[in-house]
Design a protein around this motif. Structure first.
Motif, PDB file in Angstrom:
ATOM      1  N   TYR A 102       0.839  -1.202   0.000  1.00 47.72           N
ATOM      2  CA  TYR A 102       0.000   0.000   0.000  1.00 47.72           C
ATOM      3  C   TYR A 102       0.876   1.255   0.000  1.00 47.72           C
ATOM      4  O   TYR A 102       0.627   2.198  -0.759  1.00 47.72           O
ATOM      5  CB  TYR A 102      -0.921  -0.002   1.217  1.00 47.72           C
ATOM      6  CG  TYR A 102      -1.777   1.240   1.308  1.00 47.72           C
ATOM      7  CD1 TYR A 102      -3.055   1.269   0.753  1.00 47.72           C
ATOM      8  CD2 TYR A 102      -1.300   2.404   1.906  1.00 47.72           C
ATOM      9  CE1 TYR A 102      -3.836   2.422   0.803  1.00 47.72           C
ATOM     10  CE2 TYR A 102      -2.079   3.556   1.959  1.00 47.72           C
ATOM     11  CZ  TYR A 102      -3.332   3.555   1.407  1.00 47.72           C
ATOM     12  OH  TYR A 102      -4.089   4.704   1.451  1.00 47.72           O
ATOM     13  N   LYS A 149      -2.231  -5.074  -7.482  1.00 49.17           N
ATOM     14  CA  LYS A 149      -3.222  -4.034  -7.217  1.00 49.17           C
ATOM     15  C   LYS A 149      -4.314  -4.068  -8.276  1.00 49.17           C
ATOM     16  O   LYS A 149      -4.044  -4.068  -9.473  1.00 49.17           O
ATOM     17  CB  LYS A 149      -2.529  -2.663  -7.225  1.00 49.17           C
ATOM     18  CG  LYS A 149      -3.427  -1.484  -6.859  1.00 49.17           C
ATOM     19  CD  LYS A 149      -2.583  -0.214  -6.817  1.00 49.17           C
ATOM     20  CE  LYS A 149      -3.367   0.983  -6.311  1.00 49.17           C
ATOM     21  NZ  LYS A 149      -4.408   1.408  -7.266  1.00 49.17           N
ATOM     22  N   LEU A 159      -5.835  -5.148  -2.848  1.00 47.59           N
ATOM     23  CA  LEU A 159      -4.464  -5.640  -2.933  1.00 47.59           C
ATOM     24  C   LEU A 159      -4.470  -7.138  -2.658  1.00 47.59           C
ATOM     25  O   LEU A 159      -5.061  -7.587  -1.662  1.00 47.59           O
ATOM     26  CB  LEU A 159      -3.577  -4.929  -1.908  1.00 47.59           C
ATOM     27  CG  LEU A 159      -3.468  -3.413  -2.054  1.00 47.59           C
ATOM     28  CD1 LEU A 159      -2.663  -2.827  -0.907  1.00 47.59           C
ATOM     29  CD2 LEU A 159      -2.843  -3.043  -3.389  1.00 47.59           C
TER      30      LEU A 159
END
Length: 261
Positions: A80, A107, A112
């Protein structure tokens, strides 16, 4: 020396839910004792450290007391940060762990997806010692590489468990995963890891490398929904793909700053 630090809530799209992890991107590796001290100071279940290695990233994970072989939520948090804060170009990040091999995070919008190796599972003959530290004995015990998987009959039983964390340290494993069929998801779980400095982990990505193949074999399907029933809770989707498992969820940034070392 100033080191950037981010704190990310993983496996949730709500701040103050999921599992918080610290992420420290580094130019080069710090001494192990310094990274362990940073993790202890952060006092989160996990702190991840990442170092760029060509087009990949080396990654290591520390609890407040030990370095661990694999951590899902801190890997998700690291991805992230790289995607959203450090402008990683592309939709797949490849990580290198010298303890667990190649790992990747893909992604897709806000989702994710971790790609991790599947755990190896062996059913263990029941022993009275398996009830140590828990208010109710499991009906089935599975041994993974680093954890026990204790299987119960219902979500209500998982919620009602009252662990004695000091007693749980007697088990010769990293942690105890407790699980049962879910009421609104395919399965639910909790994770107790007092032996590695984490009494109850809010959401444990690595535990789902054990949970996914187990429940896939029981339910007869490879795509599964999961919820970890900690106080913060977390939601995951899991997909068994041969000897790998895809563990997907969302994440949200809580803080960013820098630390002095």
């Amino acid at each position: 020396m100033k080191i950037p630090i981010y704190q990310v809530d993983a496996f949730t799209n709500e701040r103050f839910k999921g599992n918080p992890a610290a992420v420290c991107p580094l130019d080069s590796w710090l001494p192990d004792v310094v990274m362990q001290n940073i993790a202890a100071e952060n006092n989160l279940a996990e702190t991840a450290f990442v170092v760029a290695a060509g087009n990949e990233y080396e990654i290591r994970w520390f609890t407040p007391t030990v370095e661990v072989d694999l951590c899902g939520h801190a890997t998700l948090a690291s991805a992230y940060v790289l995607f959203n804060e450090l402008n990683f170009a592309g939709d797949q990040i490849n990580f290198i762990s010298h303890r667990s091999g190649p790992l990747s995070v893909t992604k897709n919008g806000s989702i994710l997806a971790l790609n991790f190796p599947v755990d190896s599972l062996t059913e263990a003959p029941f022993k009275p010692a398996f009830a140590i530290g828990l208010s109710q004995a499991p009906r089935t015990v599975i041994k993974g590489k680093t954890d026990y998987l204790f299987v119960y009959n219902s979500e209500a039983e998982i919620l009602a468990l009252q662990p004695d964390f000091e007693a749980l340290k007697a088990h010769p494993v990293r942690g105890i995963i407790v699980t049962a069929p879910g009421e609104t998801t395919d399965f639910v779980s909790r994770f107790f890891g007092p032996a590695c400095g984490v009494n109850e982990d809010p959401v444990t990505g690595s535990a789902h490398t054990t949970l996914t193949p187990y429940w896939a074999s029981i339910l007869g399907k490879t795509e599964l929904t999961a919820r970890q029933l900690s106080q913060r809770t977390g939601d995951l989707t899991c997909n068994l793909m041969g000897d790998r498992v895809e563990i997907a969820g969302e994440a949200v940034l809580y803080l960013k700053g820098e630390i002095e070392v």
